[in-house]
Design a protein around this motif. Structure first.
Motif, PDB file in Angstrom:
ATOM      1  N   ALA A 145      36.182  43.548  33.526  1.00 57.59           N
ATOM      2  CA  ALA A 145      35.688  44.888  33.206  1.00 57.59           C
ATOM      3  C   ALA A 145      36.737  45.685  32.442  1.00 57.59           C
ATOM      4  O   ALA A 145      36.422  46.366  31.458  1.00 57.59           O
TER       5      ALA A 145
ATOM      6  N   THR B  66      29.137  44.824  34.305  1.00 58.94           N
ATOM      7  CA  THR B  66      29.515  43.837  35.323  1.00 58.94           C
ATOM      8  C   THR B  66      28.320  43.305  36.099  1.00 58.94           C
ATOM      9  O   THR B  66      28.433  42.266  36.758  1.00 58.94           O
TER      10      THR B  66
ATOM     11  N   ARG C  69      36.780  39.914  38.586  1.00 54.49           N
ATOM     12  CA  ARG C  69      35.747  40.623  37.826  1.00 54.49           C
ATOM     13  C   ARG C  69      36.268  41.976  37.348  1.00 54.49           C
ATOM     14  O   ARG C  69      35.894  42.433  36.259  1.00 54.49           O
TER      15      ARG C  69
END
Length: 366
Positions: A172, A141, A168
């Protein structure tokens, strides 16, 4: 006898003779004839022969020396300007060496693809990203940059920041989680998708049960079949960014555009040939206003998704099936256009439009 005719006393004459014989202290000595001959011979004869392991440093000629140094510096600067990647490679750097500084986070779309100087270098188990631009990309990330949050649509600044973080998190869980990469169902990623979005829920139910071109989990998730291949190490290189804007009905629309690089080897024990699968994926997520759209708190509605894959298997569904040298030798090239999988200078819309229905393309490097 003196100048005026007076005689010198005997005592003075004896003292004069003694000092003349002994030499006056402090008086400069004149070399003898033998000394002059020896000195001349030493000046005229060459020095002793050099030993075969000795080195006699040349005399320094300042003006010509600095001229030569100037020529060398100028030539070096010209070489750096014409082929910087090659010069760095001489000193252990280059895209594949792993010891160059990582690239800064991507804040906007680049205007050209990465350099290709190191493309001929083959990856190894110790350096799985050798020969790839991804050698300078960040891990996981860390390679997905987030913008600064601001109040947008129905959300204040703090809510937008949370939406960006959760977006995000979805990337992931869907594309970096070790279990998911090994073929497990991406449960945590699916939990972030609005359960009331029925068409998406139907797609998810079918994709993992009976994957097909229309319902392929690889459109949203990265998966490998562990019985056939395994990841090299625990690092996935990434490069991309997340942006946001106000969407329909005041929603916060978040778009991710990220390239993932997965190094793999065959699952068979002792396999050491490293191949890489490169996936560029764009996902558009809508964080809807619950006063206007039926949505569960902390979930987003899926607006669209696009995926472009290199060495993931042509017409493969359910799992990526990377090819190694033996398979590449028999399968030949694809029937579509050539694509640089590391090139992020064009949009995903442009890449999809160029690909069209041409079939499987050919990656110019991996």
């Amino acid at each position: 006898m003196g100048k005026d005719g007076a005689s010198i006393p005997d005592e003075e004459w004896e003292r004069f003779l003694r000092e003349a014989e002994a030499g006056t202290e402090g008086a400069p000595e004149e070399p003898s004839a033998r000394a002059r001959m020896v000195a001349r011979r030493l000046r005229e004869e060459p020095g002793p022969p050099e030993g075969w392991r000795t080195h006699q440093p040349p005399r320094r000629r300042r003006s010509k020396g600095w001229y030569a140094v100037g020529l060398l510096v100028a030539a070096g600067l010209l070489l750096v300007a014409l082929a910087p990647g090659r010069v760095v490679g001489w000193f252990g750097g280059g895209d594949g060496g792993g010891d160059r500084a990582p690239l800064a986070a991507e804040s906007e779309r680049p205007d050209k693809p990465p350099a290709t100087e190191a493309a001929s270098q083959l990856p190894t188990l110790e350096q799985p990203f050798k020969g790839s631009p991804a050698a300078r990309w960040a891990d996981g990330t860390a390679g997905i940059s987030l913008p600064a949050a601001r109040a947008t649509g129905w959300m204040n600044k703090e809510q937008v920041e949370q939406a960006l973080d959760r977006s995000r998190d979805f990337l992931a869980e869907s594309s970096l989680d070790p279990g998911v990469l090994g073929g497990e169902r991406p449960r945590q990623a699916i939990e972030l998708i609005n359960p009331h979005q029925q068409d998406v829920q139907d797609y998810l139910a079918t994709a993992f049960r009976a994957p097909s071109r229309e319902d392929d989990p690889l459109s949203l998730f990265s998966r490998f079949e562990e019985s056939k291949v395994r990841l090299v190490g625990d690092v996935v290189k990434t490069r991309g960014r997340i942006t946001f804007r106000e969407g329909e009905r005041g929603a916060v629309e978040v778009t991710s555009d990220v390239t993932y690089v997965y190094p793999v080897v065959r699952a068979a024990k002792g396999s050491d040939e490293v191949a890489r699968t490169i996936v560029r994926r764009e996902v558009v997520m809508s964080w809807d206003d619950p006063a206007k759209v039926v949505v569960e708190p902390g979930t987003f509605s899926l607006v669209s998704y696009k995926t472009d894959t290199a060495n993931g298997g042509c017409d493969a569904f359910g799992y990526f099936t990377p090819e190694f040298s033996a398979e590449r030798g028999t399968s030949g090239q694809g029937d579509g256009r050539e694509v640089d999988p590391y090139d992020r200078s064009d949009s995903m819309d442009a890449r999809m439009r160029d690909a069209g229905d041409a079939g499987c393309g050919t990656a110019t490097r991996s």
